[in-house]
Design a protein around this motif. Structure first.
Motif, PDB file in Angstrom:
ATOM      1  N   ALA A 151     -25.387   1.707  40.429  1.00 50.56           N
ATOM      2  CA  ALA A 151     -23.851   0.719  41.221  1.00 50.56           C
ATOM      3  C   ALA A 151     -23.409   2.533  41.868  1.00 50.56           C
ATOM      4  O   ALA A 151     -23.418   3.910  41.700  1.00 50.56           O
ATOM      5  CB  ALA A 151     -22.908   0.144  40.821  1.00 50.56           C
ATOM      6  N   GLU A 152     -23.311   2.193  43.424  1.00 44.14           N
ATOM      7  CA  GLU A 152     -22.438   3.589  44.013  1.00 44.14           C
ATOM      8  C   GLU A 152     -20.810   3.683  42.815  1.00 44.14           C
ATOM      9  O   GLU A 152     -20.559   3.091  42.592  1.00 44.14           O
ATOM     10  CB  GLU A 152     -21.693   3.390  45.119  1.00 44.14           C
ATOM     11  CG  GLU A 152     -22.903   2.855  46.265  1.00 44.14           C
ATOM     12  CD  GLU A 152     -23.682   4.109  46.521  1.00 44.14           C
ATOM     13  OE1 GLU A 152     -22.834   5.054  46.485  1.00 44.14           O
ATOM     14  OE2 GLU A 152     -25.188   4.123  46.484  1.00 44.14           O
ATOM     15  N   CYS A 153     -20.943   5.553  42.289  1.00 46.25           N
ATOM     16  CA  CYS A 153     -19.832   5.709  41.689  1.00 46.25           C
ATOM     17  C   CYS A 153     -18.502   5.606  42.776  1.00 46.25           C
ATOM     18  O   CYS A 153     -18.068   5.009  41.934  1.00 46.25           O
ATOM     19  CB  CYS A 153     -20.403   7.648  41.709  1.00 46.25           C
ATOM     20  SG  CYS A 153     -21.429   7.992  41.160  1.00 46.25           S
ATOM     21  N   GLU A 154     -18.192   5.189  43.808  1.00 52.24           N
ATOM     22  CA  GLU A 154     -16.978   4.787  44.401  1.00 52.24           C
ATOM     23  C   GLU A 154     -16.366   3.544  43.861  1.00 52.24           C
ATOM     24  O   GLU A 154     -15.711   3.435  43.800  1.00 52.24           O
ATOM     25  CB  GLU A 154     -16.996   5.315  46.191  1.00 52.24           C
ATOM     26  CG  GLU A 154     -15.897   4.955  46.835  1.00 52.24           C
ATOM     27  CD  GLU A 154     -15.714   4.932  48.518  1.00 52.24           C
ATOM     28  OE1 GLU A 154     -15.050   4.854  48.586  1.00 52.24           O
ATOM     29  OE2 GLU A 154     -16.748   5.630  48.662  1.00 52.24           O
ATOM     30  N   ASP A 155     -17.680   2.434  43.641  1.00 55.31           N
ATOM     31  CA  ASP A 155     -17.227   1.774  43.235  1.00 55.31           C
ATOM     32  C   ASP A 155     -17.334   1.292  42.251  1.00 55.31           C
ATOM     33  O   ASP A 155     -15.877   0.816  41.705  1.00 55.31           O
ATOM     34  CB  ASP A 155     -18.609   0.973  43.862  1.00 55.31           C
ATOM     35  CG  ASP A 155     -18.669   0.362  45.224  1.00 55.31           C
ATOM     36  OD1 ASP A 155     -18.099   0.360  45.645  1.00 55.31           O
ATOM     37  OD2 ASP A 155     -19.933   0.026  45.602  1.00 55.31           O
ATOM     38  N   ALA A 156     -17.957   2.698  41.204  1.00 52.63           N
ATOM     39  CA  ALA A 156     -17.690   2.111  39.783  1.00 52.63           C
ATOM     40  C   ALA A 156     -15.651   3.199  39.860  1.00 52.63           C
ATOM     41  O   ALA A 156     -15.286   2.283  38.587  1.00 52.63           O
ATOM     42  CB  ALA A 156     -18.108   2.988  38.636  1.00 52.63           C
ATOM     43  N   LEU A 157     -15.720   3.690  40.454  1.00 49.67           N
ATOM     44  CA  LEU A 157     -14.393   4.575  40.336  1.00 49.67           C
ATOM     45  C   LEU A 157     -12.982   3.796  40.612  1.00 49.67           C
ATOM     46  O   LEU A 157     -12.283   3.948  40.023  1.00 49.67           O
ATOM     47  CB  LEU A 157     -14.622   6.064  40.740  1.00 49.67           C
ATOM     48  CG  LEU A 157     -15.526   7.195  40.000  1.00 49.67           C
ATOM     49  CD1 LEU A 157     -15.117   7.711  41.750  1.00 49.67           C
ATOM     50  CD2 LEU A 157     -14.591   7.317  38.988  1.00 49.67           C
ATOM     51  N   THR A 158     -13.758   2.374  41.455  1.00 51.44           N
ATOM     52  CA  THR A 158     -12.867   1.943  41.886  1.00 51.44           C
ATOM     53  C   THR A 158     -12.318   0.569  40.354  1.00 51.44           C
ATOM     54  O   THR A 158     -10.910   0.930  40.482  1.00 51.44           O
ATOM     55  CB  THR A 158     -12.790   0.451  43.093  1.00 51.44           C
ATOM     56  OG1 THR A 158     -12.899   1.945  44.523  1.00 51.44           O
ATOM     57  CG2 THR A 158     -11.349  -0.176  43.513  1.00 51.44           C
ATOM     58  N   GLN A 159     -13.575   0.432  39.812  1.00 54.02           N
ATOM     59  CA  GLN A 159     -13.247  -0.695  38.904  1.00 54.02           C
ATOM     60  C   GLN A 159     -12.694  -0.013  38.025  1.00 54.02           C
ATOM     61  O   GLN A 159     -11.995  -0.049  36.859  1.00 54.02           O
ATOM     62  CB  GLN A 159     -14.493  -1.088  38.798  1.00 54.02           C
ATOM     63  CG  GLN A 159     -15.168  -2.302  39.355  1.00 54.02           C
ATOM     64  CD  GLN A 159     -13.882  -3.115  39.514  1.00 54.02           C
ATOM     65  OE1 GLN A 159     -13.602  -3.407  38.481  1.00 54.02           O
ATOM     66  NE2 GLN A 159     -13.976  -4.037  40.670  1.00 54.02           N
ATOM     67  N   LEU A 160     -12.842   1.830  37.330  1.00 54.19           N
ATOM     68  CA  LEU A 160     -12.370   2.184  35.946  1.00 54.19           C
ATOM     69  C   LEU A 160     -10.629   2.404  36.732  1.00 54.19           C
ATOM     70  O   LEU A 160      -9.952   2.361  35.498  1.00 54.19           O
ATOM     71  CB  LEU A 160     -12.581   3.471  35.694  1.00 54.19           C
ATOM     72  CG  LEU A 160     -12.385   4.590  35.149  1.00 54.19           C
ATOM     73  CD1 LEU A 160     -13.183   3.685  34.216  1.00 54.19           C
ATOM     74  CD2 LEU A 160     -14.213   5.540  35.438  1.00 54.19           C
ATOM     75  N   ALA A 161     -10.835   2.840  37.759  1.00 49.21           N
ATOM     76  CA  ALA A 161      -9.186   2.635  38.350  1.00 49.21           C
ATOM     77  C   ALA A 161      -8.656   1.588  37.966  1.00 49.21           C
ATOM     78  O   ALA A 161      -7.257   1.270  37.093  1.00 49.21           O
ATOM     79  CB  ALA A 161      -9.255   3.224  39.418  1.00 49.21           C
TER      80      ALA A 161
END
Length: 83
Positions: free
Chosen positions: A30-40
């Protein structure tokens, strides 16, 4: 477990679910941006769980042992560990 911990456990389960989603997203490319949103979301849920747990402990100490029994330095250290 103590019923007062139910909200903490709910938050931790939510964080667990978000973390599983992050792991799956990364494994699937998946896109890093999407993963980072979930990680946040994981980070926020864990932080709130910690604060809720410290608060629950403080309330317990005050209600069962009285306000003079609260170790202010210990409580401050616990709160700051989440800062």
């Amino acid at each position: 477990p103590d019923e007062k911990l139910n909200p903490v456990l709910t938050r931790l389960r939510r964080a667990h679910g978000h973390l599983a989603t992050v792991i799956r997203m990364l494994e699937e490319g998946a896109e890093c941006e999407d993963a980072l949103t979930q990680l946040a979301a994981v980070d926020k849920a864990l932080a709130r769980s910690g604060y809720a747990l410290v608060s629950t402990g403080l309330i317990h100490c005050i209600s069962t042992e009285g306000p003079d029994s609260v170790d202010q330095a210990k409580m401050e250290k616990l709160f700051l560990s989440f800062a």
